[in-house]
Design an enzyme around this catalytic site. Sequence first.
Site, PDB file in Angstrom:
ATOM      1  N   LYS A   1       6.538 -13.425  12.932  1.00 16.27           N
ATOM      2  CA  LYS A   1       6.318 -13.288  14.374  1.00 16.27           C
ATOM      3  C   LYS A   1       6.440 -11.816  14.746  1.00 16.27           C
ATOM      4  CE  LYS A   1       6.841 -16.510  17.074  1.00 16.27           C
ATOM      5  NZ  LYS A   1       5.948 -17.368  17.882  1.00 16.27           N
TER       6      LYS A   1
ATOM      7  N   CYS B   1      -1.956 -21.245  52.354  1.00 18.80           N
ATOM      8  CA  CYS B   1      -2.895 -21.040  51.255  1.00 18.80           C
ATOM      9  C   CYS B   1      -3.635 -19.721  51.451  1.00 18.80           C
ATOM     10  CB  CYS B   1      -3.886 -22.204  51.206  1.00 18.80           C
ATOM     11  SG  CYS B   1      -5.297 -21.939  50.109  1.00 18.80           S
TER      12      CYS B   1
ATOM     13  N   ARG C   1      -1.560 -32.691  14.185  1.00 12.42           N
ATOM     14  CA  ARG C   1      -0.315 -32.696  13.424  1.00 12.42           C
ATOM     15  C   ARG C   1       0.663 -33.717  13.982  1.00 12.42           C
ATOM     16  NH1 ARG C   1       3.347 -27.373  12.877  1.00 12.42           N
ATOM     17  NH2 ARG C   1       3.907 -27.952  14.998  1.00 12.42           N
TER      18      ARG C   1
ATOM     19  N   LYS D   1      -1.903 -16.318  11.746  1.00 14.70           N
ATOM     20  CA  LYS D   1      -1.357 -17.581  12.242  1.00 14.70           C
ATOM     21  C   LYS D   1      -2.057 -17.846  13.572  1.00 14.70           C
ATOM     22  CE  LYS D   1       3.020 -19.998  13.128  1.00 14.70           C
ATOM     23  NZ  LYS D   1       2.730 -20.509  14.484  1.00 14.70           N
TER      24      LYS D   1
ATOM     25  N   GLU E   1      -7.024 -24.893  11.881  1.00 13.29           N
ATOM     26  CA  GLU E   1      -6.656 -24.726  13.280  1.00 13.29           C
ATOM     27  C   GLU E   1      -7.894 -24.850  14.166  1.00 13.29           C
ATOM     28  OE1 GLU E   1      -2.984 -23.683  15.518  1.00 13.29           O
ATOM     29  OE2 GLU E   1      -3.482 -24.382  13.508  1.00 13.29           O
TER      30      GLU E   1
ATOM     31  N   GLU F   1      11.647 -15.696  25.793  1.00  8.02           N
ATOM     32  CA  GLU F   1      12.858 -16.446  26.118  1.00  8.02           C
ATOM     33  C   GLU F   1      13.060 -17.597  25.138  1.00  8.02           C
ATOM     34  OE1 GLU F   1      14.875 -18.912  29.871  1.00  8.02           O
ATOM     35  OE2 GLU F   1      12.854 -18.101  30.037  1.00  8.02           O
ATOM     36  N   TYR F   2      11.957 -18.296  24.799  1.00  4.50           N
ATOM     37  CA  TYR F   2      12.054 -19.409  23.854  1.00  4.50           C
ATOM     38  C   TYR F   2      12.554 -18.922  22.493  1.00  4.50           C
ATOM     39  CZ  TYR F   2      10.915 -23.469  21.040  1.00  4.50           C
ATOM     40  OH  TYR F   2      10.998 -24.527  20.195  1.00  4.50           O
ATOM     41  N   ASP F   3      11.963 -17.834  21.986  1.00  2.46           N
ATOM     42  CA  ASP F   3      12.372 -17.306  20.676  1.00  2.46           C
ATOM     43  C   ASP F   3      13.839 -16.908  20.666  1.00  2.46           C
ATOM     44  OD1 ASP F   3       9.241 -15.629  19.809  1.00  2.46           O
ATOM     45  OD2 ASP F   3       9.891 -17.710  19.622  1.00  2.46           O
TER      46      ASP F   3
ATOM     47  N   LEU G   1       6.790 -24.114   9.849  1.00  2.00           N
ATOM     48  CA  LEU G   1       7.110 -22.993   8.969  1.00  2.00           C
ATOM     49  C   LEU G   1       8.369 -22.298   9.454  1.00  2.00           C
ATOM     50  CD1 LEU G   1       3.606 -21.322   8.435  1.00  2.00           C
ATOM     51  CD2 LEU G   1       4.778 -22.934   6.934  1.00  2.00           C
TER      52      LEU G   1
END
Length: 651
Positions: free
Chosen positions: A286, A375, A121, A100, A155, A30-32, A77
């Site tokens: 990706k 629960c 970063r 990556k 990384e 969804e983000y992409d 990137l």
Amino acid sequence: MNRMNELITALNAANKAYYQENREIMSNLEYDNLYDELVQLEESTGVRLAGSPTRRVGYEIVGGLKKAEHEIPMLSLDKTKSPEALAEFLGDELGLLSWKLDGLTIVLKYENGELQQALTRGNGHIGEDVTHNARVFMNLPLTVPHKGRFSLRGEAVISNADFDIINENGEYKNPRNLCSGAVRQLNSEITAKRRVRFFAFGLLASSVELARKSEQLEWLGSLGFEVVTSELVSAQNVIGALENFKEQIPTAPIMSDGLVLTFDSVKYSESLGATSKFPKDSIAFKWADELAETTLIGVEWSTSRTGLVNPVAVFEPVEIEGTQVSRASLHNVSILRGLGLRTGDRISVYKANMIIPQVAENLSGGGEVELPSSCPVCGGGTEIVGEPEAMYCVNPLCAAQRVRALSHFVSRDALNIGGLSEQTLEKLVACGFISDYIDLFSIEKHQDEIVKMEGFGKKSYANLTASIEAAKNIPLPNFIYALGIKHVGLANAKLLCAHFKHNAAEIASACASEDFLGALSEIKGFGEAISYSLHEYFSQEKNRELFSRALLILDIADYVEPSQGELALAGLTFVITGDVHRFKNRGELQAFIEKNGGRTTSAVTAKTSFLINNDALSGSGKNKKARELGVEVVSEEGFLGRFFEGGMERI
């Protein structure tokens, strides 16, 4: 423009949750899709708004760690999902294709053969100093044979195997989130237990001149660094190399979220320069997500050891990326509600990073979601809290809930007892050594059994008991906060204690009384929700008994009422926003204000005296509200200069 604003708001909210808080409010797919839509709109309109995530890099700095500026900006990137685009990108040049890795990017600096600094970063220009944690990474060389000054980028990651061991109870979502939280801990002991590893993928600056990046990786390898797996490629064979990497994904020891292609020639790379966001010498690939349709059988719920009740989608088995998949975590109530999942719905599923099953879409349209009322572990009640919404068990006798409460009790702003991770607390509870927080102070009764527990020994036991002993010396507000009373954070605990002049017995009596609303209504900032929570807690006999017993054990300092006339900030209310520079973090500035008689709140209102923001021209919501209400915005320097003669030097 309206759609662009909608996309920016949604994507920035997802970025904040993912990078700052290590949680997820939307799927990767969804983000992409939303990100790509925003890029297309910006290209077609020629407009790029200041707050757009296509301009910003990384996450915003949050308090708790010192900050430092990067010598070389750490840019993101550009990305593609097209294999052909990689060949076109290379042209006639040779490139280096590598994993990556899906972790946390770290910049290391070495001088005279020793590790000097490790920075995250951050926002690309300023990072968080995590040197103390880098020193306990599993595979990082602390000393190297090269004595000249150099810096590199890599990384920090947690292997899939280590993650499975640490996450045996399903508390953490994925290795990346766990790694991010581990690297940014204040206590390096916690980081060491998470078995973080470091993989180098680029040399930033060095007195050793090497013409090719492949040679740089070889050189770093010769110094003792583990380097990312890479392959030298050309436009003619890059697609074949990509397929080779793809075949390795199911058995790869480290999670990845794609590949990185960079020009091998250092000189050619330097000649290309960069945009405001992307270097022009590298591009990220990706993986295109393989979607499959199936039918939802139902949603199962499981309670983690912290009391979080997690939803899991169970569906008819379907093959994705060569394996059968029948379950996918839904992570939280917000994602479940967003999908509107009900039994029998047709759904599409995929593997995030080609590994983790995710639900992409409800093809049946969705509807009202049915949530459990109890629960699954103890049958007790549940509550939904937070944003995004998460479900928790509220039964204090539930084993999962008990660990959650104890974990809060020993946390940094509470009793600050080191050596008591959630895993350790869970073991102690399971063995019957601890049933409530008061048992922590008689842990020595179980010394013989504890020193024989896995992960313990005489030294770690001695460290634990020393930490518990040191924690007995505690201010009353921190103890009140440690009790985990709903709506009572550290700030409210301070207000409560100040109102009753730090008299613990009076606090318990007033909160338990029938006239608790009248007793608490005079406390500035207290509403009915806080008052009812305090009354609910102290009206329970067991809670009052534990509270009284703790007061006999703890060494709570006598309260000395300050002379308001001598306090520079008496009667003033402040709101703090944005980055701070003269204090370590916003928490330290808040403590300084309260120490000098002032009060801090999170929202700008007509009662706010000053908004402290080093970016006075910012278009943030707090700045806008301050301008609307006529509240003066001051920088740290302005604040210190106005109220403290000599500014920071006086402090």
